[in-house]
Design an enzyme around this catalytic site. Structure first.
Site, PDB file in Angstrom:
ATOM      1  N   HIS A   1       0.913  -1.093  -0.145  1.00 19.69           N
ATOM      2  CA  HIS A   1      -0.140   0.092  -0.048  1.00 19.69           C
ATOM      3  C   HIS A   1       0.909   1.381  -0.031  1.00 19.69           C
ATOM      4  O   HIS A   1       1.934   1.302   0.765  1.00 19.69           O
ATOM      5  CB  HIS A   1      -0.906  -0.006   1.256  1.00 19.69           C
ATOM      6  CG  HIS A   1      -1.894   1.048   1.282  1.00 19.69           C
ATOM      7  ND1 HIS A   1      -3.125   0.913   0.745  1.00 19.69           N
ATOM      8  CD2 HIS A   1      -1.835   2.343   2.029  1.00 19.69           C
ATOM      9  CE1 HIS A   1      -3.702   1.921   0.984  1.00 19.69           C
ATOM     10  NE2 HIS A   1      -3.009   2.600   1.848  1.00 19.69           N
TER      11      HIS A   1
ATOM     12  N   ASP B   1       1.014   5.247   0.238  1.00 19.38           N
ATOM     13  CA  ASP B   1       0.156   6.352   0.503  1.00 19.38           C
ATOM     14  C   ASP B   1       0.749   7.614   0.092  1.00 19.38           C
ATOM     15  O   ASP B   1       2.029   8.095   0.413  1.00 19.38           O
ATOM     16  CB  ASP B   1       0.057   6.526   2.066  1.00 19.38           C
ATOM     17  CG  ASP B   1      -0.756   5.468   2.904  1.00 19.38           C
ATOM     18  OD1 ASP B   1      -1.864   5.407   2.383  1.00 19.38           O
ATOM     19  OD2 ASP B   1      -0.142   4.770   3.647  1.00 19.38           O
TER      20      ASP B   1
ATOM     21  N   MET C   1     -11.806   4.653   5.671  1.00 18.82           N
ATOM     22  CA  MET C   1     -10.521   5.313   6.597  1.00 18.82           C
ATOM     23  C   MET C   1     -11.079   5.077   7.887  1.00 18.82           C
ATOM     24  O   MET C   1     -12.167   5.707   8.549  1.00 18.82           O
ATOM     25  CB  MET C   1     -10.289   6.878   6.267  1.00 18.82           C
ATOM     26  CG  MET C   1      -9.830   7.051   4.974  1.00 18.82           C
ATOM     27  SD  MET C   1      -7.916   6.384   4.791  1.00 18.82           S
ATOM     28  CE  MET C   1      -7.186   6.534   6.216  1.00 18.82           C
TER      29      MET C   1
ATOM     30  N   GLY D   1      -3.541  11.123   6.870  1.00 16.40           N
ATOM     31  CA  GLY D   1      -2.349  11.893   7.025  1.00 16.40           C
ATOM     32  C   GLY D   1      -1.091  11.395   7.653  1.00 16.40           C
ATOM     33  O   GLY D   1       0.062  11.714   7.337  1.00 16.40           O
ATOM     34  N   PHE D   2      -1.513  10.547   8.771  1.00 13.09           N
ATOM     35  CA  PHE D   2      -0.191   9.843   9.585  1.00 13.09           C
ATOM     36  C   PHE D   2      -0.480   8.450   9.787  1.00 13.09           C
ATOM     37  O   PHE D   2      -1.580   8.122   9.951  1.00 13.09           O
ATOM     38  CB  PHE D   2      -0.061  10.670  10.787  1.00 13.09           C
ATOM     39  CG  PHE D   2       0.365  12.195  10.520  1.00 13.09           C
ATOM     40  CD1 PHE D   2       1.374  12.717  10.490  1.00 13.09           C
ATOM     41  CD2 PHE D   2      -0.777  13.007  10.336  1.00 13.09           C
ATOM     42  CE1 PHE D   2       1.980  13.772   9.918  1.00 13.09           C
ATOM     43  CE2 PHE D   2      -0.587  14.429  10.110  1.00 13.09           C
ATOM     44  CZ  PHE D   2       0.569  14.754   9.949  1.00 13.09           C
TER      45      PHE D   2
ATOM     46  N   GLY E   1       0.114   5.363  12.485  1.00  9.66           N
ATOM     47  CA  GLY E   1       0.386   5.099  14.160  1.00  9.66           C
ATOM     48  C   GLY E   1      -0.817   5.738  14.610  1.00  9.66           C
ATOM     49  O   GLY E   1      -0.398   6.027  16.061  1.00  9.66           O
TER      50      GLY E   1
ATOM     51  N   ASP F   1      -8.525   0.904   6.622  1.00  7.37           N
ATOM     52  CA  ASP F   1      -7.061   1.537   6.592  1.00  7.37           C
ATOM     53  C   ASP F   1      -7.080   2.692   7.578  1.00  7.37           C
ATOM     54  O   ASP F   1      -7.851   3.640   7.760  1.00  7.37           O
ATOM     55  CB  ASP F   1      -7.091   2.446   5.078  1.00  7.37           C
ATOM     56  CG  ASP F   1      -5.457   3.094   4.952  1.00  7.37           C
ATOM     57  OD1 ASP F   1      -4.663   2.686   5.799  1.00  7.37           O
ATOM     58  OD2 ASP F   1      -5.221   3.626   3.834  1.00  7.37           O
ATOM     59  N   GLY F   2      -6.100   2.407   8.695  1.00  9.60           N
ATOM     60  CA  GLY F   2      -5.755   3.394   9.681  1.00  9.60           C
ATOM     61  C   GLY F   2      -6.143   2.493  10.904  1.00  9.60           C
ATOM     62  O   GLY F   2      -6.971   2.255  11.500  1.00  9.60           O
ATOM     63  N   GLY F   3      -4.983   2.368  11.792  1.00  9.43           N
ATOM     64  CA  GLY F   3      -4.984   1.903  12.915  1.00  9.43           C
ATOM     65  C   GLY F   3      -5.413   0.589  13.178  1.00  9.43           C
ATOM     66  O   GLY F   3      -5.657  -0.002  14.315  1.00  9.43           O
TER      67      GLY F   3
ATOM     68  N   SER G   1       2.246   0.618  10.747  1.00  6.00           N
ATOM     69  CA  SER G   1       3.023   0.736  12.259  1.00  6.00           C
ATOM     70  C   SER G   1       2.695  -0.773  12.650  1.00  6.00           C
ATOM     71  O   SER G   1       3.581  -1.359  13.574  1.00  6.00           O
ATOM     72  CB  SER G   1       2.285   1.758  13.002  1.00  6.00           C
ATOM     73  OG  SER G   1       1.143   1.613  13.235  1.00  6.00           O
TER      74      SER G   1
END
Ligand code: DX5
Ligand code: ZN
Length: 249
Positions: A70, A72, A175, A180-181, A183, A210-212, A233
């Site tokens: 993936h 980003d 999302m 944007g980040f 972690g 996607d995310g966390g 992460s």
């Protein structure tokens, strides 16, 4: 005198004539769809990789069981961060030509970046509905290059925003953090949207979270119909990538 063709037939004929070059691939595009199959996929997000050793990091994530990579892409405008552009994607493609590169455009002008990322070896491109007044034009541009297409929604965007386009794309991305980040903490209130998209999507359309996403949130993602997990992460932040990927499945 013959009677005129029913209206629907006229439309179908005209569409075929107008778009002879548009091919509808499955997720992964013409180059990767067959190999990826239909089961759960885990996509290491290279945003948390060691950029100084990016080729080795990508190879390690795939050798450890990652199904695809993936990528980003952030423009410092749609999201408050800058990440990587087509040159990085091309470098990864050159180092690992068999890797399926899943490009996630977090940019204000996605249409401008279809061609550069197609040339850089992307297999799939996802863009955000929040910045796409005419999503079908962008989807067509992606398909014309033989790539699969995805539509993404931010945590505060309702699933209804992309429901009308589910028949046109190969992936819907939910999302589960504000983009944007890497972690950040998983936002579990997006899970009902994941379920709604899975229930509405035609068979074969991937639903990506996607995310966390981590071992504690991955089971809920899968239970709500997600079949493509992105993790940065939770993979690159661990010492044993294979164990980290196993823990997400
Ligand atoms: C966030 C990106 C994600 C990010 C995920 O804006 O779209 O793909 O890399 O990072 P983790 O898995 O650490 O939340
Ligand atoms: Zn992403």
């Amino acid at each position: 005198m013959s009677s005129p063709a029913p209206l629907g037939h006229q439309n179908v004929d005209r569409k075929i004539v107008e778009r002879p070059d548009t091919v509808r691939p499955r997720f992964g595009g013409l180059r990767h769809a067959d190999r990826l199959g239909s089961g759960l996929l885990v996509a290491p997000s290279i945003l948390s990789a060691d950029f100084a050793r990016l080729g080795d990091e990508c190879a390690a994530a795939l050798a450890a069981g990652g199904d695809l990579l993936h990528v980003d892409v952030m423009d410092g405008h749609f999201v408050p961060n800058l990440s990587m552009g087509p040159a990085i994607c091309a470098a990864v493609h050159k180092a690992l030509p068999d890797a399926c590169l899943d490009v996630h455009l977090m940019v204000t002008d996605p249409a401008a970046y279809i061609e550069p990322f197609a040339r850089a070896g992307a297999a799939h491109i996802t863009f955000h509905i929040e910045v796409a007044p005419d999503p079908r034009a962008i989807i067509d541009a992606i398909h014309t290059r033989g790539l699969s297409a995805g539509l993404a929604i931010n945590p505060d965007t309702p699933a209804e925003a992309i429901l009308p386009f589910l028949g046109d794309v190969e992936l819907a991305l939910v999302m589960s953090v504000y983009p944007g980040f890497s972690g950040q903490k998983f936002i579990d209130r997006v899970l009902p949207k994941t379920r709604a998209l899975r229930d509405a999507a035609p068979v074969g359309v991937r639903v990506q979270m996607d995310g966390g996403v981590a071992p504690d949130s991955a089971p809920a993602c899968r239970a709500h119909g997600c079949d493509l997990i992105v993790a940065a992460s939770a993979i690159f932040g661990r010492s044993d990538y294979a164990e980290a990927i196993r823990a997400l499945r």
